[in-house]
Design a protein around this motif. Sequence first.
Motif, PDB file in Angstrom:
ATOM      1  N   GLY A   1      11.533  -7.237  -0.902  1.00 10.00           N
ATOM      2  CA  GLY A   1      12.093  -7.046   0.312  1.00 10.00           C
ATOM      3  C   GLY A   1      12.696  -6.170   0.865  1.00 10.00           C
ATOM      4  O   GLY A   1      13.301  -5.648   1.777  1.00 10.00           O
ATOM      5  N   LEU A   2      12.728  -4.518  -0.268  1.00 15.84           N
ATOM      6  CA  LEU A   2      12.761  -3.056   0.246  1.00 15.84           C
ATOM      7  C   LEU A   2      12.530  -3.275   2.078  1.00 15.84           C
ATOM      8  O   LEU A   2      12.457  -2.261   2.701  1.00 15.84           O
ATOM      9  CB  LEU A   2      12.378  -2.044  -0.419  1.00 15.84           C
ATOM     10  CG  LEU A   2      13.496  -2.177  -1.866  1.00 15.84           C
ATOM     11  CD1 LEU A   2      12.796  -1.600  -3.379  1.00 15.84           C
ATOM     12  CD2 LEU A   2      14.354  -1.868  -1.286  1.00 15.84           C
ATOM     13  N   LEU A   3      10.582  -3.011   2.680  1.00 18.81           N
ATOM     14  CA  LEU A   3      10.274  -2.650   3.319  1.00 18.81           C
ATOM     15  C   LEU A   3      11.640  -3.539   4.837  1.00 18.81           C
ATOM     16  O   LEU A   3      11.499  -2.692   5.618  1.00 18.81           O
ATOM     17  CB  LEU A   3       8.630  -3.001   4.186  1.00 18.81           C
ATOM     18  CG  LEU A   3       8.241  -2.423   5.200  1.00 18.81           C
ATOM     19  CD1 LEU A   3       8.213  -1.024   5.028  1.00 18.81           C
ATOM     20  CD2 LEU A   3       6.807  -2.761   5.158  1.00 18.81           C
TER      21      LEU A   3
ATOM     22  N   GLY B   1      12.673   5.460   4.935  1.00 21.25           N
ATOM     23  CA  GLY B   1      14.044   4.963   5.410  1.00 21.25           C
ATOM     24  C   GLY B   1      15.109   4.785   3.960  1.00 21.25           C
ATOM     25  O   GLY B   1      16.208   4.797   4.698  1.00 21.25           O
ATOM     26  N   LEU B   2      14.873   5.082   3.283  1.00 25.69           N
ATOM     27  CA  LEU B   2      15.826   5.043   2.408  1.00 25.69           C
ATOM     28  C   LEU B   2      17.010   5.902   1.643  1.00 25.69           C
ATOM     29  O   LEU B   2      17.762   6.021   1.817  1.00 25.69           O
ATOM     30  CB  LEU B   2      15.857   3.950   0.541  1.00 25.69           C
ATOM     31  CG  LEU B   2      15.327   2.583   1.006  1.00 25.69           C
ATOM     32  CD1 LEU B   2      14.837   2.362  -0.455  1.00 25.69           C
ATOM     33  CD2 LEU B   2      16.829   2.106   1.218  1.00 25.69           C
TER      34      LEU B   2
ATOM     35  N   GLY C   1       9.579   6.907  13.249  1.00 25.01           N
ATOM     36  CA  GLY C   1       7.884   6.243  12.838  1.00 25.01           C
ATOM     37  C   GLY C   1       8.078   5.019  12.110  1.00 25.01           C
ATOM     38  O   GLY C   1       7.446   3.770  12.922  1.00 25.01           O
ATOM     39  N   ILE C   2       8.934   4.498  11.863  1.00 28.38           N
ATOM     40  CA  ILE C   2       9.354   3.072  10.993  1.00 28.38           C
ATOM     41  C   ILE C   2       9.632   2.006  12.314  1.00 28.38           C
ATOM     42  O   ILE C   2       8.979   0.678  11.991  1.00 28.38           O
ATOM     43  CB  ILE C   2      10.462   2.721  10.171  1.00 28.38           C
ATOM     44  CG1 ILE C   2      10.082   3.583   8.806  1.00 28.38           C
ATOM     45  CG2 ILE C   2      10.549   1.721   9.521  1.00 28.38           C
ATOM     46  CD1 ILE C   2      11.200   3.764   7.901  1.00 28.38           C
ATOM     47  N   VAL C   3      10.503   2.596  13.525  1.00 31.71           N
ATOM     48  CA  VAL C   3      10.614   1.193  14.731  1.00 31.71           C
ATOM     49  C   VAL C   3       9.094   0.852  15.516  1.00 31.71           C
ATOM     50  O   VAL C   3       9.573   0.055  15.781  1.00 31.71           O
ATOM     51  CB  VAL C   3      11.809   2.193  15.598  1.00 31.71           C
ATOM     52  CG1 VAL C   3      12.392   1.105  16.543  1.00 31.71           C
ATOM     53  CG2 VAL C   3      13.179   2.012  14.814  1.00 31.71           C
ATOM     54  N   GLY C   4       8.596   2.661  15.418  1.00 29.82           N
ATOM     55  CA  GLY C   4       7.143   2.576  16.492  1.00 29.82           C
ATOM     56  C   GLY C   4       6.723   1.571  15.482  1.00 29.82           C
ATOM     57  O   GLY C   4       6.170   0.561  16.328  1.00 29.82           O
TER      58      GLY C   4
ATOM     59  N   GLY D   1       1.051  -0.941   0.109  1.00 30.63           N
ATOM     60  CA  GLY D   1      -0.010   0.253  -0.209  1.00 30.63           C
ATOM     61  C   GLY D   1       0.774   1.337   0.117  1.00 30.63           C
ATOM     62  O   GLY D   1       2.031   1.443   0.460  1.00 30.63           O
ATOM     63  N   PRO D   2       0.141   2.310   0.237  1.00 27.23           N
ATOM     64  CA  PRO D   2       1.169   3.826   0.153  1.00 27.23           C
ATOM     65  C   PRO D   2       1.626   4.377   0.838  1.00 27.23           C
ATOM     66  O   PRO D   2       2.783   4.213   1.174  1.00 27.23           O
ATOM     67  CB  PRO D   2      -0.044   4.272  -0.052  1.00 27.23           C
ATOM     68  CG  PRO D   2      -1.474   4.034   0.023  1.00 27.23           C
ATOM     69  CD  PRO D   2      -1.633   2.805  -0.204  1.00 27.23           C
ATOM     70  N   LEU D   3       1.085   3.777   2.114  1.00 27.35           N
ATOM     71  CA  LEU D   3       1.777   3.478   3.612  1.00 27.35           C
ATOM     72  C   LEU D   3       3.041   2.898   3.239  1.00 27.35           C
ATOM     73  O   LEU D   3       4.359   3.512   3.926  1.00 27.35           O
ATOM     74  CB  LEU D   3       1.930   3.156   4.571  1.00 27.35           C
ATOM     75  CG  LEU D   3       1.794   3.336   6.328  1.00 27.35           C
ATOM     76  CD1 LEU D   3       2.473   4.595   6.202  1.00 27.35           C
ATOM     77  CD2 LEU D   3       1.414   2.732   6.939  1.00 27.35           C
ATOM     78  N   GLU D   4       3.365   1.982   2.832  1.00 24.55           N
ATOM     79  CA  GLU D   4       4.687   0.802   2.939  1.00 24.55           C
ATOM     80  C   GLU D   4       5.466   1.406   1.924  1.00 24.55           C
ATOM     81  O   GLU D   4       6.818   1.759   1.907  1.00 24.55           O
ATOM     82  CB  GLU D   4       4.636  -0.717   2.071  1.00 24.55           C
ATOM     83  CG  GLU D   4       4.283  -1.177   3.352  1.00 24.55           C
ATOM     84  CD  GLU D   4       3.739  -2.722   2.729  1.00 24.55           C
ATOM     85  OE1 GLU D   4       4.574  -3.328   1.833  1.00 24.55           O
ATOM     86  OE2 GLU D   4       2.521  -4.234   3.312  1.00 24.55           O
TER      87      GLU D   4
END
Length: 158
Positions: free
Chosen positions: A117-119, A53-54, A95-98, A43-46
Motif C-alpha cells: 500500500g506504499l504507492l 515520495g517517501l 510528478g506524482i500528483v501529475g 514496476g521500476p516506476l512505482e
Amino acid sequence: MLVLSPIYAAPPPPSYRPRPTRRSMNPSGRVLAMANDASDSGGPLEKAAIAGGLVSSPVIGWSLYTLKTTGCGLPPGPGGSIGALEGVSYLVVAGIVGWSLYTKVRTGSGLPNGPFGLLGAVEGLSYLSLLAILVVFGLQFLQNGSLPGPLPSDQCFG
C-alpha cells in the motif's frame, strides 16, 4: 425472447464474481492473499515513485516550515546538496500528483496501491504536500508580496 415469469432471473454482469463461502475459503486465505500482494512489487516506476515520495514529503515539510519561520527556503548545504534535494523534492511531488491526475482521468481511479500500500500512501502524502505548499506559499505571498527564488540569494544566505 423476454420471459415474464417470476422464475426468470437476469444473468449476472460479466464482471460479477461470487464471494467465496466460508467452506470454500482456505482459513489462511487472507494471509496468502496478503503475501501475494506483497510479492507483486510493481514496476521500476512505482518503486522510484515510492522511494522518491517517501523522501520528498518530509523534505518539503522541512522546507515549508523553514520558509514560514524565516522567510527563506532551506540553506544550500555542502556543495548545494540540501538546496538541490529541496528542489528535486518539489519536482517529485509535482510528478506524482501529475501521474495521479493523469491516471484518474484515464481510468477513473487513482494510482494502484502498490506493494504494501506504499504507492497509495505516497499519493496521499503528495496531495497533502501540495495543499501545504499552496497554503504556505499563499501566506508568504500575502505577507511579503513575493516568494523567494529557486536559487540562493544574498537576502537569505548572504
